[in-house]
Each structure stands twice: as C-alpha cells, then as structure tokens.
Design a protein around this motif. Structure first.
Motif, PDB file in Angstrom:
ATOM      1  N   UNK A  12       0.862  -1.177   0.000  1.00 36.72           N
ATOM      2  CA  UNK A  12       0.000   0.000   0.000  1.00 36.72           C
ATOM      3  C   UNK A  12       0.900   1.229   0.000  1.00 36.72           C
ATOM      4  N   UNK A  13       0.826   1.997  -1.062  1.00 38.96           N
ATOM      5  CA  UNK A  13       1.688   3.172  -1.173  1.00 38.96           C
ATOM      6  C   UNK A  13       0.918   4.393  -0.685  1.00 38.96           C
ATOM      7  N   UNK A  14       1.049   4.675   0.613  1.00 38.08           N
ATOM      8  CA  UNK A  14       0.256   5.734   1.236  1.00 38.08           C
ATOM      9  C   UNK A  14       0.482   7.102   0.609  1.00 38.08           C
ATOM     10  N   UNK A  15       1.705   7.342   0.148  1.00 34.52           N
ATOM     11  CA  UNK A  15       2.013   8.676  -0.339  1.00 34.52           C
ATOM     12  C   UNK A  15       1.860   8.807  -1.853  1.00 34.52           C
TER      13      UNK A  15
ATOM     14  N   UNK B 243       3.714   2.044   7.585  1.00 35.68           N
ATOM     15  CA  UNK B 243       2.985   3.253   7.957  1.00 35.68           C
ATOM     16  C   UNK B 243       3.263   4.390   6.958  1.00 35.68           C
ATOM     17  N   UNK B 244       2.255   5.206   6.764  1.00 34.46           N
ATOM     18  CA  UNK B 244       2.374   6.341   5.854  1.00 34.46           C
ATOM     19  C   UNK B 244       3.631   7.180   6.143  1.00 34.46           C
ATOM     20  N   UNK B 247       6.920   5.393   5.292  1.00 38.04           N
ATOM     21  CA  UNK B 247       7.109   5.366   3.834  1.00 38.04           C
ATOM     22  C   UNK B 247       7.645   6.701   3.342  1.00 38.04           C
ATOM     23  N   UNK B 248       7.118   7.771   3.917  1.00 33.52           N
ATOM     24  CA  UNK B 248       7.579   9.109   3.538  1.00 33.52           C
ATOM     25  C   UNK B 248       9.044   9.284   3.930  1.00 33.52           C
TER      26      UNK B 248
END
Lengths: 227, 256
Positions: A12-15, B243-244, B247-248
């Motif tokens: 899942x690519x949140x960004x 987590x978002x 990933x950032x």
C-alpha cells in the motif's frame, strides 16, 4: 524444513494516492531437508518478493512461513534475528557491507556471530575465498570497490561460511565465469548433501537444471488482477 | 530470557503538549534498537525518560540490575539511579562537550569514570585509559591534551571511550554522529559497530539518519508526534515500511 502456507502480500503506497498493489495470493509450498527448489516465473511475478518474505525482509500480510520452529510471518524481530543467525542463510544478488571492513572479516562475520573462535572463523573464511578464486591480495581490503563478479563471490563465501539448515539463493551464479560457476554449483550440491533445504532463483537454466530438484512457478501465486 | 530493559507505557507531557506517550517495549541483552523520527517527534524526550534525565509522567522503566533483577528505575532513589548511570549505563550525547569535561585531559576524562566506580591505582587507570584511546583510534601521544584541542570526530570518539571504559551493559546514544562530516561519521559508525559486537552491548540509539540505524540497529521504532507509529526488524521497516509516515521517511532519503 520450510513450509509456506497460503501467504499473501500487497503493497500500500500511502504517499502515492494510497495505491494498493496486490502482488501475491495463496502461496503454498514445502521444501524438505536436502532439497533444492527453484522459484520460476516471468519478471515481476513475485520471485524476489517471495524470497524476501521467507527471509523476513518483507512482511507477509497473511499465512504462515514456517522455517524450522519459527513462523517468520508472525515472529518477533528477536526471533527472526536468531533464526538468521543460526538457521537461515541468504545470498543476495548484491553485497551490502560496511565500508572499511576487510573481505576476510566480511566472510567470517556470520561465523563470529554464532560464537566461532576468531582464528577458526578467519581460517574458514580463507578456505572459502581460496576456493572461489578471490585473489589473496584482496582479502585485507574492503569489497566495496571490487568488481561485480568479485563482490558476488565474496557474498557467496559469506553465505556459505556457516552451515545453515535453510538457505536462500538469489541468482548465485549471475555474474560468474565458468570456473567459478562450477565451484558455486558444487557448493550448492554439497549443502544439499549435508541436508540443507534450499530455495533459489536462477536465471541460468543449465545451473537450475543441474542443482534443483523441482521448480515452483510463482505465476500461480500472482493475483488475477495483476496477471 | 529476562529482558535487560522493560519499558511500559511511558508518557511525558510538556503542559498540554505531548512529549511522548504510550511507549512500551522490551530490550534483550545484546540487542540494538534504533529510534527514528523527525525533529520534535519525541525521540529525544523518550530517550531522556529512559535514561533517567527526565521523569516521565506515567509508566515504568525496569532494568535488570545485577543485584536484584528487574527494578523500576523511575521510582528508584536518586543515588541508586546515579550509581546505575555510572556503572551499567552509559549515555553518549550528540554534542561531545555535554558528555566530556572539556578542561580535563583526554586520559583524565576516561580515568574519571573509572575512579567513579572505585578505581584508585594510578598505573592501572592510566593503562586502561591508554588502552581505550587506542581502541577509539586516538593516538596515545594525545593522552595529556584537553578535548578542546581535538576535532569534533575525535571528541566524539573520546566520549565513547569515556562511556565504555567501565563496561556498561546498556548504552543510550543521542544522535551520536550528528554534526560530523560524512567520512568522520563512517569511521565512527564502524567503530561503534565493532564495539557493540565485541562487548555484546545493548544499545538504544536515537537518530534521524536512516543509514546509521541500517548499520547499527537490529530493530527500529519509528516515532511521529510523540507516538510510536511502527516497529520491527530494521531491514524490514526500511525495505517494506507499512505506515504512511515511515514510507515518507524512507522515500525521502536521497540515493547516492
């Protein structure tokens, strides 16, 4: 030794707009001690993803990945570290080491981590480097500046230093000449003979045919939406 | 196996503002845990709560003491806690000047910590100091120089020698490579990695530098706005962040 049951994985690519990319569904297979199994399938089918999940490098979404006594899919970091130290070896395509550490130390490190005596570990490292034709004048240097083939041989020496009961091989013969390729295939055969359960990715068809007992087509685990 | 450190539900507030909250984990002997997150995420607040520099508003930090097994260091008496921080604990500060005595010689800085635990024989202390300067790659002919005459990297290595000379079991590190040149960082990391292995140290390292934890840490805790948003094996968190925010963080690192 290795028992994979109904493993699935999606990223899942949140960004990036929370894009969800399913990459694997219902992966199940077993590898017995002394058996070498090849993962096959077109590029992008998920061979490397599956390999990384077996090593605990990627997180499996569901299912079980039983290696020896440990379920990698649900184990705590500490248990996975222990598994990697004593039971599960991994020869990746690329050498990832700390700058400034000498080649012979890089190879001896897995042995030292399991409590081998330093001189014994270095002696074993030297035997492996000799066998893989890594010139002795390079042993005291860091492998970071070596050629691709030399790095890969250092990587293989490191992966085979300790006799792990389970072994993952990602393209172990990819950038090797015929002589060294033959050495590596002998080493794989010897690992099988001592009872190691091996999972490998080989693009080298002849090598695969020579050391692998059977093939698992990863395409069968590719979710329909992607295929 | 008993954990070396057992942290349960630690929280620290600055008035209405959250420093860190709801932090729990076990650290086992020989394990190195990295805490990563951006400035203001609460990672230094947490480290200071763990090391006894700040008193948390809630929670316990139990340490496996040599004498009595697991004891809560938050409710322990001040002298007991101070004794721990001189013997079994070590704290490596980001700025070496916070961890060194700048007007005392290099040898004196290392020797002082030994004297704090009862060493009295000058020859032995000098010998231990000489040995440790060698281990952190500081030339022995600098033993009588003050740290003010040292470069930043040397000061940091001296701070490490001063901290490790008493053979601690748990080392807290706050941005140990912050503010150093890249080449100096690499040398320091390599040194730390060797020492951690060799002495079978347990360590908690706070940093915003993912390369540092990739090299040193077995496992990671990612913090954001005072909360732990993700934990796991270091290579798993960095290669397959869930987590978002993680990933950032991972995707923001420039590749060289």
């Amino acid at each position: 030794m290795i028992n994979v049951e109904n493993v699935s994985k999606s990223f899942t690519l949140h960004n990036q707009g929370a894009a969800r990319i399913p990459v694997m569904h219902g992966a199940s297979f077993q590898v017995a001690p002394g058996e070498c199994v090849a993962l096959v399938g077109v590029s992008g089918a998920g061979k490397s993803t599956l390999m990384r999940m077996l090593y605990g490098n990627y997180l499996a979404q569901s299912g079980r990945i039983q290696i020896g006594e440990v379920d990698v899919a649900s184990a705590a970091p500490r248990e996975i570290l222990q598994l990697r130290r004593y039971s599960l070896g991994y020869v990746s395509q690329f050498l990832r080491v700390v700058p400034r550490v000498s080649t012979v130390d890089v190879v001896a490190e897995p042995l030292l981590a399991t409590g081998w005596d330093r001189s014994d570990a270095l002696a074993r490292a030297e035997i492996l480097l000799t066998r893989l034709n890594v010139p002795e004048r390079l042993w005291s240097l860091s492998p970071t500046t070596f050629s691709g083939g030399e790095q890969q041989r250092v990587n293989i020496a490191r992966g085979f230093a300790y006799d792990y009961p389970a072994l993952l091989l990602d393209e172990p013969t990819a950038s090797l000449d015929a002589t060294n390729r033959a050495v590596v295939l002998e080493m794989i055969a010897a690992a099988k003979a001592r009872g190691a359960a091996i999972v490998g990715i080989f693009h080298d068809d002849a090598a695969r045919a020579q050391v692998c007992d059977r093939e698992i087509d990863v395409t069968a685990f590719t979710p329909k939406a992607v295929a | 196996m008993t954990p070396l450190l057992q942290v349960t539900d630690i929280a620290k507030f600055y008035g209405q503002r959250i420093g860190c909250t709801g932090v729990s984990f076990d650290l086992y002997p020989g394990e190195v845990m990295g805490i990563v997150g951006e400035s203001g995420s609460g990672k230094s607040t947490l480290l200071n709560c763990l090391a006894g520099h700040l008193t948390p508003d809630r929670g316990s930090v139990c340490f496996d003491t040599r004498a009595d097994g697991l004891r809560d260091t938050v409710s322990m008496s001040e002298p007991e806690r101070r004794m721990l921080s001189r013997t079994d604990w070590a704290f490596v500060h980001q700025h070496a000047r916070d961890g060194l005595r700048m007007n005392v010689s290099a040898g004196g800085n290392v020797g002082e910590r030994l004297m704090a635990v009862g060493a009295r024989h000058y020859g032995d202390i000098r010998e231990a100091a000489t040995d440790w300067l060698g281990r952190v790659e500081i030339s022995v002919d600098r033993i009588d120089d003050r740290p003010t005459a040292f470069s930043g990297g040397m000061q940091q290595r001296l701070q490490i020698a001063r901290n490790l000379v008493t053979g601690p079991r748990l080392v807290f590190m706050d941005e140990p490579t912050g503010g150093l040149d890249v080449s100096v960082q690499a040398r320091l990391l390599d040194l730390l990695r060797g020492l951690v292995r060799e002495m079978n140290l347990s360590a908690i390292i706070v940093t915003h530098d993912l390369a540092v934890v990739r090299l040193l840490a077995d496992r990671l805790m990612v913090m954001k706005d005072g909360h732990v948003v993700e934990t796991g094996l270091t290579d798993q968190v960095l290669d397959d962040p869930q987590h978002r925010y993680t990933q950032l963080l991972v995707s923001s690192v420039l590749q060289v």
